[in-house]
Design a protein around this motif. Structure first.
Motif, PDB file in Angstrom:
ATOM      1  N   GLY A  39       2.538   5.264   1.533  1.00 45.40           N
ATOM      2  CA  GLY A  39       3.741   4.506   1.866  1.00 45.40           C
ATOM      3  C   GLY A  39       3.592   3.006   1.655  1.00 45.40           C
ATOM      4  O   GLY A  39       4.506   2.355   1.128  1.00 45.40           O
ATOM      5  N   GLU A  40       2.460   2.459   2.046  1.00 43.99           N
ATOM      6  CA  GLU A  40       2.290   0.989   1.944  1.00 43.99           C
ATOM      7  C   GLU A  40       2.330   0.480   0.505  1.00 43.99           C
ATOM      8  O   GLU A  40       3.147  -0.383   0.177  1.00 43.99           O
ATOM      9  N   PRO A  41       1.456   0.985  -0.379  1.00 42.95           N
ATOM     10  CA  PRO A  41       1.531   0.475  -1.758  1.00 42.95           C
ATOM     11  C   PRO A  41       2.840   0.836  -2.450  1.00 42.95           C
ATOM     12  O   PRO A  41       3.327   0.077  -3.298  1.00 42.95           O
ATOM     13  N   LEU A  42       3.436   1.963  -2.080  1.00 39.54           N
ATOM     14  CA  LEU A  42       4.735   2.319  -2.667  1.00 39.54           C
ATOM     15  C   LEU A  42       5.787   1.297  -2.249  1.00 39.54           C
ATOM     16  O   LEU A  42       6.620   0.876  -3.063  1.00 39.54           O
ATOM     17  N   SER A  43       5.721   0.861  -0.994  1.00 38.57           N
ATOM     18  CA  SER A  43       6.670  -0.154  -0.517  1.00 38.57           C
ATOM     19  C   SER A  43       6.531  -1.433  -1.335  1.00 38.57           C
ATOM     20  O   SER A  43       7.527  -2.068  -1.693  1.00 38.57           O
ATOM     21  N   LEU A  44       5.305  -1.817  -1.612  1.00 39.25           N
ATOM     22  CA  LEU A  44       5.077  -3.032  -2.404  1.00 39.25           C
ATOM     23  C   LEU A  44       5.704  -2.900  -3.791  1.00 39.25           C
ATOM     24  O   LEU A  44       6.385  -3.801  -4.276  1.00 39.25           O
ATOM     25  N   LEU A  45       5.483  -1.753  -4.422  1.00 34.66           N
ATOM     26  CA  LEU A  45       6.025  -1.564  -5.774  1.00 34.66           C
ATOM     27  C   LEU A  45       7.552  -1.577  -5.746  1.00 34.66           C
ATOM     28  O   LEU A  45       8.193  -2.136  -6.644  1.00 34.66           O
ATOM     29  N   ILE A  46       8.135  -0.997  -4.704  1.00 33.97           N
ATOM     30  CA  ILE A  46       9.612  -0.982  -4.630  1.00 33.97           C
ATOM     31  C   ILE A  46      10.141  -2.382  -4.339  1.00 33.97           C
ATOM     32  O   ILE A  46      11.197  -2.772  -4.837  1.00 33.97           O
ATOM     33  N   LYS A  47       9.385  -3.146  -3.569  1.00 33.67           N
ATOM     34  CA  LYS A  47       9.785  -4.539  -3.301  1.00 33.67           C
ATOM     35  C   LYS A  47       9.894  -5.323  -4.617  1.00 33.67           C
ATOM     36  O   LYS A  47      10.590  -6.341  -4.700  1.00 33.67           O
ATOM     37  N   MET A  48       9.204  -4.853  -5.645  1.00 34.00           N
ATOM     38  CA  MET A  48       9.219  -5.539  -6.950  1.00 34.00           C
ATOM     39  C   MET A  48      10.279  -4.983  -7.896  1.00 34.00           C
ATOM     40  O   MET A  48      10.401  -5.456  -9.026  1.00 34.00           O
ATOM     41  N   SER A  49      11.043  -3.986  -7.448  1.00 40.23           N
ATOM     42  CA  SER A  49      11.980  -3.343  -8.382  1.00 40.23           C
ATOM     43  C   SER A  49      13.265  -4.133  -8.559  1.00 40.23           C
ATOM     44  O   SER A  49      13.939  -4.464  -7.573  1.00 40.23           O
ATOM     45  N   PRO A  50      13.664  -4.404  -9.785  1.00 38.57           N
ATOM     46  CA  PRO A  50      14.925  -5.109 -10.037  1.00 38.57           C
ATOM     47  C   PRO A  50      16.148  -4.244  -9.780  1.00 38.57           C
ATOM     48  O   PRO A  50      17.271  -4.746  -9.797  1.00 38.57           O
ATOM     49  N   LEU A  51      15.967  -2.957  -9.549  1.00 41.17           N
ATOM     50  CA  LEU A  51      17.118  -2.069  -9.339  1.00 41.17           C
ATOM     51  C   LEU A  51      17.472  -1.912  -7.861  1.00 41.17           C
ATOM     52  O   LEU A  51      18.489  -1.320  -7.516  1.00 41.17           O
ATOM     53  N   VAL A  52      16.610  -2.413  -6.972  1.00 42.68           N
ATOM     54  CA  VAL A  52      16.755  -2.129  -5.537  1.00 42.68           C
ATOM     55  C   VAL A  52      17.265  -3.371  -4.806  1.00 42.68           C
ATOM     56  O   VAL A  52      16.822  -4.485  -5.065  1.00 42.68           O
ATOM     57  N   SER A  53      18.219  -3.147  -3.868  1.00 43.33           N
ATOM     58  CA  SER A  53      18.701  -4.274  -3.055  1.00 43.33           C
ATOM     59  C   SER A  53      18.099  -4.245  -1.649  1.00 43.33           C
ATOM     60  O   SER A  53      17.895  -5.293  -1.042  1.00 43.33           O
ATOM     61  N   ALA A  54      17.864  -3.033  -1.118  1.00 37.74           N
ATOM     62  CA  ALA A  54      17.354  -2.940   0.252  1.00 37.74           C
ATOM     63  C   ALA A  54      16.307  -1.842   0.350  1.00 37.74           C
ATOM     64  O   ALA A  54      16.440  -0.774  -0.259  1.00 37.74           O
ATOM     65  N   LEU A  55      15.263  -2.146   1.125  1.00 33.73           N
ATOM     66  CA  LEU A  55      14.171  -1.191   1.324  1.00 33.73           C
ATOM     67  C   LEU A  55      13.980  -0.995   2.820  1.00 33.73           C
ATOM     68  O   LEU A  55      13.690  -1.953   3.549  1.00 33.73           O
ATOM     69  N   HIS A  56      14.171   0.253   3.280  1.00 36.40           N
ATOM     70  CA  HIS A  56      13.987   0.564   4.698  1.00 36.40           C
ATOM     71  C   HIS A  56      12.669   1.311   4.887  1.00 36.40           C
ATOM     72  O   HIS A  56      12.440   2.343   4.241  1.00 36.40           O
ATOM     73  N   LEU A  57      11.845   0.785   5.767  1.00 34.14           N
ATOM     74  CA  LEU A  57      10.530   1.382   6.010  1.00 34.14           C
ATOM     75  C   LEU A  57      10.552   2.091   7.354  1.00 34.14           C
ATOM     76  O   LEU A  57      10.800   1.463   8.391  1.00 34.14           O
TER      77      LEU A  57
END
Ligand code: NAI
Length: 343
Positions: A39-57
């Motif tokens: 979950g942790e490294p996946l969150s980091l990679l999603i934080k870098m995604s240009p397609l995503v506006s919000a990330l809920h952990l």
């Protein structure tokens, strides 16, 4: 070239660059199990995604640290943390994609099936919440044993009246990533060019890399086929043993999950020609209601299950496919039975 944020070919790269510059991502993603090794490294990679506006952990363990830490990365994705069951519903509100990576990983000597009793209950509980609070979201299941946890999720969703088979995926991308890496190394090919479809299931000998369909076309000796197939099938164990009790693959899994997420979001976004292998409800092998093969991803999730790669297999692959059927069927039935017994 037409690549690559996470290794996914980008036929319309120019458009994507503009989106990245504008910070105009629009998709909301929830990760359940976000405090874990995957979950942790996946969150980091999603934080870098240009397609995503919000990330809920979300996690039953605290996600406050990961949330604070990630929120300092100056990318436009807004990060919010949700700790404990009372915050699960909030974490799911408005999600376009829910990634489930909550559960226990393997320790040396364990098979993926040894995880069944613990992880089945976790997936059941989380998918129930997705049906209630994020109906219509794509669900990406990472939690093992994927061969059983996806049928479990399907049964829960049916029971809740919220099942859309186009939106439920077992994430098998790590098999593809590994096959690509191992084939490139064995054949001395450029990594970014190699594409090996991986079909069947997602545990041991149910994983079948189709080397005869690898691109670019390469000739493999019988020994190479046997070695590469066995290495892809046992790659998880390779990592479990190297970590010696500290868990299973996390970084390569996060990479693979991020690649599959990006492909799914590009499908939702209307990009044409987005294909990935995934474990989905399928009719390509009639006796197996769930099967991993290449799928076309679109605005509603799976647009088409591509069965054509199963034609014209090598003798070795045809035998491997025949041999996996009883084991995969048993894993599917075990998952379905668990939910049906509890209703
Ligand atoms: P981990 O133990 O590091 O993390 C699991 C996380 O799930 C923990 O933070 C834990 O608090 C959380 N959790 C447990 N029960 C929960 C619940 N009911 N609700 C919310 N969160 C809950 O494990 P790791 O290494 O991150 O692996 C997670 C899962 O991913 C395992 O089942 C593992 O087998 C699977 N996996 C799958 C792969 C694949 O190719 N599909 C590859 C690698 C791992």
């Amino acid at each position: 070239s037409a690549t690559l944020r996470w290794g996914v070919p980008r036929p319309r790269a120019a458009k994507r660059v503009i989106v990245a510059q504008a910070g105009a991502g629009s998709y909301k993603v929830a990760i359940l199990g976000a405090a874990g090794g995957v979950g942790e490294p996946l969150s980091l990679l999603i934080k870098m995604s240009p397609l995503v506006s919000a990330l809920h952990l979300y996690d039953i363990a605290t996600v406050n640290g990961v949330t604070a830490d990630l929120s300092h990365c100056n990318t436009p994705v807004e990060v919010a943390g949700f700790t404990g069951k009372e915050e699960l519903a909030g974490s799911l509100a408005g999600a376009d994609v829910v990634v489930i990576t909550a559960g226990v990983p393997r320790k040396p000597g364990m098979t993926l099936d040894d995880l069944f009793s613990t992880n089945a209950g976790i997936v059941k509980e989380l998918v129930e919440a997705v049906a209630d609070h994020a109906p219509g979201a794509l669900i990406h299941i990472i939690t093992n044993p994927v061969n059983s946890t996806v049928p479990i999720a399907a049964e829960v969703l049916k029971w809740k009246g919220a099942y859309d088979p186009r939106k439920l995926f077992g994430v098998t991308t790590l098999g593809v990533v590994r096959a690509n890496a191992f084939v490139a190394a064995t054949k001395g090919l450029p990594l970014a060019d190699v594409d090996v479809p991986v079909v069947g299931g997602h545990a041991g000998t149910t994983i079948v890399p189709l080397l005869s369909k690898a691109r670019p076309k390469a000739a493999f000796t019988d020994e190479e086929v046997e070695e590469l197939t066995a290495r892809v099938q046992n790659a998880g164990t390779e990592v479990v043993e190297a970590k010696a009790g500290a868990g299973s693959a996390t970084l390569s899994m996060a990479y693979a999950a991020a690649r599959f997420l990006e492909a799914s979001l590009r499908g939702l976004d209307g990009d044409a020609d987005v294909y990935e292998c995934a474990y989905v409800q399928s009719q390509v092998v009639p006796e197996l209601p769930f099967f991993a093969s290449r799928v076309k991803l679109g605005r509603e999730g799976v647009e088409e299950v591509v069965g054509s790669e199963l034609r014209g297999l090598s003798e070795y692959e045809a035998r491997a496919l025949e041999a996996l059927k009883p084991q995969l069927k048993a894993s599917i039935d075990k998952g379905i039975a668990l939910v049906q017994q509890q209703q």
